[in-house]
Scaffold this active site. Sequence first.
Site, PDB file in Angstrom:
ATOM      1  N   SER A 187     -13.591 -20.506  21.178  1.00 28.77           N
ATOM      2  CA  SER A 187     -12.331 -20.104  21.809  1.00 28.77           C
ATOM      3  C   SER A 187     -12.119 -20.524  23.253  1.00 28.77           C
ATOM      4  O   SER A 187     -11.028 -20.350  23.779  1.00 28.77           O
ATOM      5  CB  SER A 187     -12.162 -18.594  21.713  1.00 28.77           C
ATOM      6  OG  SER A 187     -11.671 -18.267  20.444  1.00 28.77           O
ATOM      7  N   LYS A 199      -8.212 -14.185  30.728  1.00 27.77           N
ATOM      8  CA  LYS A 199      -7.844 -13.836  29.360  1.00 27.77           C
ATOM      9  C   LYS A 199      -7.699 -12.327  29.249  1.00 27.77           C
ATOM     10  O   LYS A 199      -8.480 -11.583  29.856  1.00 27.77           O
ATOM     11  CB  LYS A 199      -8.937 -14.354  28.415  1.00 27.77           C
ATOM     12  CG  LYS A 199      -8.641 -14.187  26.937  1.00 27.77           C
ATOM     13  CD  LYS A 199      -9.777 -14.777  26.108  1.00 27.77           C
ATOM     14  CE  LYS A 199      -9.482 -14.767  24.618  1.00 27.77           C
ATOM     15  NZ  LYS A 199     -10.594 -15.381  23.840  1.00 27.77           N
ATOM     16  N   SER A 235      -9.040 -18.968  20.712  1.00 32.06           N
ATOM     17  CA  SER A 235      -8.149 -17.859  20.980  1.00 32.06           C
ATOM     18  C   SER A 235      -7.724 -17.770  22.446  1.00 32.06           C
ATOM     19  O   SER A 235      -6.730 -17.121  22.756  1.00 32.06           O
ATOM     20  CB  SER A 235      -8.826 -16.545  20.580  1.00 32.06           C
ATOM     21  OG  SER A 235     -10.000 -16.335  21.354  1.00 32.06           O
TER      22      SER A 235
HETATM   23  N1  GLN Z   1     -11.560 -19.456  15.978  1.00 37.13           N
HETATM   24  C1  GLN Z   1     -12.748 -18.662  15.832  1.00 37.13           C
HETATM   25  C2  GLN Z   1     -12.394 -17.330  15.228  1.00 37.13           C
HETATM   26  O1  GLN Z   1     -11.265 -17.122  14.916  1.00 37.13           O
HETATM   27  C3  GLN Z   1     -13.411 -18.468  17.165  1.00 37.13           C
HETATM   28  C4  GLN Z   1     -12.772 -17.425  17.985  1.00 37.13           C
HETATM   29  C5  GLN Z   1     -13.461 -17.198  19.286  1.00 37.13           C
HETATM   30  O2  GLN Z   1     -14.266 -18.002  19.726  1.00 37.13           O
HETATM   31  N2  GLN Z   1     -13.155 -16.060  19.880  1.00 37.13           N
HETATM   32  O3  GLN Z   1     -13.246 -16.477  15.048  1.00 37.13           O
END
Ligand code: GLN
Length: 496
Positions: A183, A84, A159
């Site tokens: 994410s 990532k 994400s």
């Molecule tokens: N979808 C969640 C957010 O937008 C989790 C994101 C993540 O785990 N980085 O914060």
Amino acid sequence: MSPAPAEWLESSAERIAESVRDGTASATEIARAFLARADSTAARLGTFLHRMPEEALATAKRVDQERARGGRLGPLAGVPIALKDNICVRGIPTTCGSRILEGYRPPYDAHVVERLRGAGAVIVGKTNCDEFAMGSSTENSAYGPTRNPWDLARVPGGSSGGSAAAVAAREAVLALGSDTGGSVRQPAAFCGVYGLKPTYGAVSRYGLVAFASSLDQIGPFARTARDTALLFNAICGRDARDMTSRPEAAPVELDALERGVKGLTIGIPRDILTGEGIAPAIRACFERASKALERSGATLVDVTLPHAKHAIATYYLVATAEASANLARYDGVRYGLRAKDGNLTRMYEATRGQGFGREVKRRILLGTYALSAGYYDAYYLRAQKVRTLIRRDFADALTKADALLFPVTPTTAFGIGEKVDDPLSMYLNDIFSIPASLAGVPALSFPAGFDEAGLPIGLQLAGRPFQEETLLRVARAFESSDDAAARIPAIAKGGA
Ligand code: GLN
């Protein structure tokens, strides 16, 4: 005889590393097969922000030379892996999907990258993600969305959507993402692969660009339970450069994953499964999987997580508060983008104004507000107290059960564009992933079936701190009793 490239694309990391170690396969040939696959699919899928073909071939060549010299090769020898784009690789662009980091090349490797290099892994590129890991669909990337390999009109989740999609499309065997509130797990579920959020503290965050430091964990993506363990083992353990990393973090014993579920108790948190919202196909898949585990010898017990319903509200105070502090460092002076403007204050404002996207700005505003004098007690402190209650819920439930089973998401992958303009409905998609993040416990998303449209369904197992092994053991038992793993997305069929 060396197998055809297409066969390597379907191989496990375990088998690739074994073949490279015993000399029946060349790391270079394997790297070429995966690079060729990505040549044909990555642009359509939007999986990578930066591909690294030359570096990958150079690493593979070094692995092959080491083998020819009779040197000792690591557990991931010759295994192609994608990272990532919020994980720092020395000299390689790291943008976190944000304009504000355009042009930034970290002068050092993240701890996990050092570990991967030591294990012989071949890094093939940096994957697309929501800006600073804020999102659930990878549509918040400043560089365009990633598409779901099972249906190009749908999101891969987020994400870490690029990492999940790259593994599902066989552009890499393994990938790393980061999980702050789901994410790794949510994109794994949407793309039909495994995704593990390790216990908070199991993996060093050194060199992971911070979003919400008390929640962020780097986690593996893979196509099998054993490969997930292999990658977790390569990255876990204490690192003095991250004071929250813990010596208790223990590698998973691969043989232990074959023990089956006899003697294990699996908790079903019925209270969070009531209510509308959960798609019938996911509910049915959940019932099927729990029955299958019971047939394999597990004992099912009902448990409760009474405060989990407050998890989203709690998370959006804690995570935004931490993000507002972490993102203060992007000022146009130290990293990436610098807007041209007259005086210093205007330069700061213009850089942040141009460099951050809408979602990131929304969160900085929310977090700054929650931390401001007068509101701190009412919001941030209150949220911390609820977080403690959620943590206790898990601790209590996990005295009665070795692992808890529940869905990862209320629905399968949604359409591109369906939720981007409605942040609240995007946030609600994380209802099942956020509780384990707030509690700091390990949680695994494993492929458990498909809905009527042929989209993958993931189920989640949460466990006691530092007992990743139990989760992978349960998932491995399910995997060996299930044939869903044989399905491949159309885009990943055949040779490169
Ligand atoms: N979808 C969640 C957010 O937008 C989790 C994101 C993540 O785990 N980085 O914060």
